[in-house]
Design an enzyme around this catalytic site. Structure first.
Site, PDB file in Angstrom:
ATOM      1  N   LYS A  96       0.831  -1.221   0.000  1.00 13.61           N
ATOM      2  CA  LYS A  96       0.000   0.000   0.000  1.00 13.61           C
ATOM      3  C   LYS A  96       0.861   1.264   0.000  1.00 13.61           C
ATOM      4  CE  LYS A  96      -2.132  -1.022   3.879  1.00 13.61           C
ATOM      5  NZ  LYS A  96      -1.597  -2.346   4.250  1.00 13.61           N
ATOM      6  N   ARG A 109      -9.422   0.200   9.261  1.00 10.39           N
ATOM      7  CA  ARG A 109      -8.870  -1.131   9.477  1.00 10.39           C
ATOM      8  C   ARG A 109      -9.863  -2.073  10.131  1.00 10.39           C
ATOM      9  NH1 ARG A 109      -3.045  -0.072   9.197  1.00 10.39           N
ATOM     10  NH2 ARG A 109      -1.945  -2.032   9.389  1.00 10.39           N
ATOM     11  N   ARG A 123      11.759  -5.963   4.804  1.00 15.58           N
ATOM     12  CA  ARG A 123      11.521  -4.546   4.496  1.00 15.58           C
ATOM     13  C   ARG A 123      12.495  -3.642   5.253  1.00 15.58           C
ATOM     14  NH1 ARG A 123       5.487  -2.477   4.931  1.00 15.58           N
ATOM     15  NH2 ARG A 123       5.602  -3.052   7.113  1.00 15.58           N
ATOM     16  N   ARG A 170      11.675  -1.538  10.892  1.00 13.09           N
ATOM     17  CA  ARG A 170      10.669  -1.180  11.891  1.00 13.09           C
ATOM     18  C   ARG A 170      10.665  -2.196  13.029  1.00 13.09           C
ATOM     19  NH1 ARG A 170       5.234  -0.175   8.476  1.00 13.09           N
ATOM     20  NH2 ARG A 170       4.438  -1.395  10.208  1.00 13.09           N
ATOM     21  N   ARG A 212      -0.001  -9.367  13.383  1.00 10.26           N
ATOM     22  CA  ARG A 212      -0.598  -8.354  12.501  1.00 10.26           C
ATOM     23  C   ARG A 212      -1.411  -9.008  11.388  1.00 10.26           C
ATOM     24  NH1 ARG A 212       4.759  -5.506  11.148  1.00 10.26           N
ATOM     25  NH2 ARG A 212       3.640  -4.492   9.451  1.00 10.26           N
TER      26      ARG A 212
END
Ligand code: ADP
Ligand code: ZN
Length: 211
Positions: A13, A88, A122, A152, A163
């Site tokens: 996204k 969400r 990532r 992160r 998640r």
């Protein structure tokens, strides 16, 4: 044009939003980025958000909805915006419909098996860009702004598992919510590189806004 970007963590996204911002001039609003900026700044919102984010849970709806509502009053959203990471859950989607008009929901559909690797590989920049270790070739700084890249805190296998659970339980039902409203556009991204996913989305948006 006001857009909701929907998709699992790691669906891309943020990557698509950054390209769409450049091409279509839409403001990019990422609730995750807003929370991370608050955590970094040590604000009261940041303190609340951190415990939820570290646990892979959703930050409480009141906090999140207030942030988005406030953000949508700013000047730069007047020419259209993309919401990345909001709504969400169903409650947030219903709230959003009370204070905003959404034209389109772009659902980025990715095979769940790809997500864990994508997220754990990532590397991100404080400017909002993100990369994957496999395409960085050892680079440690951002191509866009030169800042050092980092991983992160919540991009570790344990938190990612939580998640993904949260996504399937709470967020995925929104696909149906927007479908029923006749606003859903799904792009099957699979293993396609970001540029190809972007081409599909840009073609659809181009038809709608004439760019
Ligand atoms: P990702 O999409 O990769 O999970 P985000 O940066 O969008 O990452 O979000 C990171 C975390 O911030 C989420 O796991 C969640 O804890 C919190 N968060 C972001 N957006 C929302 C939201 N709309 N409602 C509640 N919590 C949120
Ligand atoms: Zn950067």
């Amino acid at each position: 044009m006001n857009i909701v970007l929907l998709g699992a963590p790691g669906a891309g996204k943020g990557t698509q939003a950054s390209m769409l911002e450049e091409r279509f001039g839409l403001a990019h609003i990422s609730t995750g980025d807003i929370f991370r900026a608050n955590i970094k700044g040590g604000t009261p919102i940041g303190k609340v958000a951190k415990s939820y984010i570290d646990a892979g849970k959703l930050v409480p709806d009141e906090v999140t909805c207030d942030i988005v509502k406030g953000r949508l009053c700013e000047e730069d959203v007047k020419g259209g915006y993309m919401l990345d990471g909001f709504p969400r859950n169903l409650f947030q989607a219903q709230e959003l419909d009370k204070f905003a008009h959404i034209d389109l929901c772009i659902n980025i559909d990715v095979d769940i098996n790809l997500l864990m690797d994508r997220i754990c590989g990532r590397r991100v920049c404080s400017c909002g860009e993100s990369y994957h270790v496999t395409t960085l070739n050892g680079a440690t700084t951002c191509k866009k702004c030169g800042s050092p890249l980092y991983q992160r805190d919540d991009d570790n296998p344990e938190t990612v598992g939580k998640r993904l659970d949260t996504y399937f339980k709470e967020t995925q039902p929104l696909v149906d919510y927007y479908k029923k409203q006749g606003k859903l556009f799904t792009v099957k991204s699979g293993k396609q590189p970001p540029s190809e996913v972007f081409a599909v989305i840009a073609a659809e948006l181009g038809k709608r806004v004439g760019k």
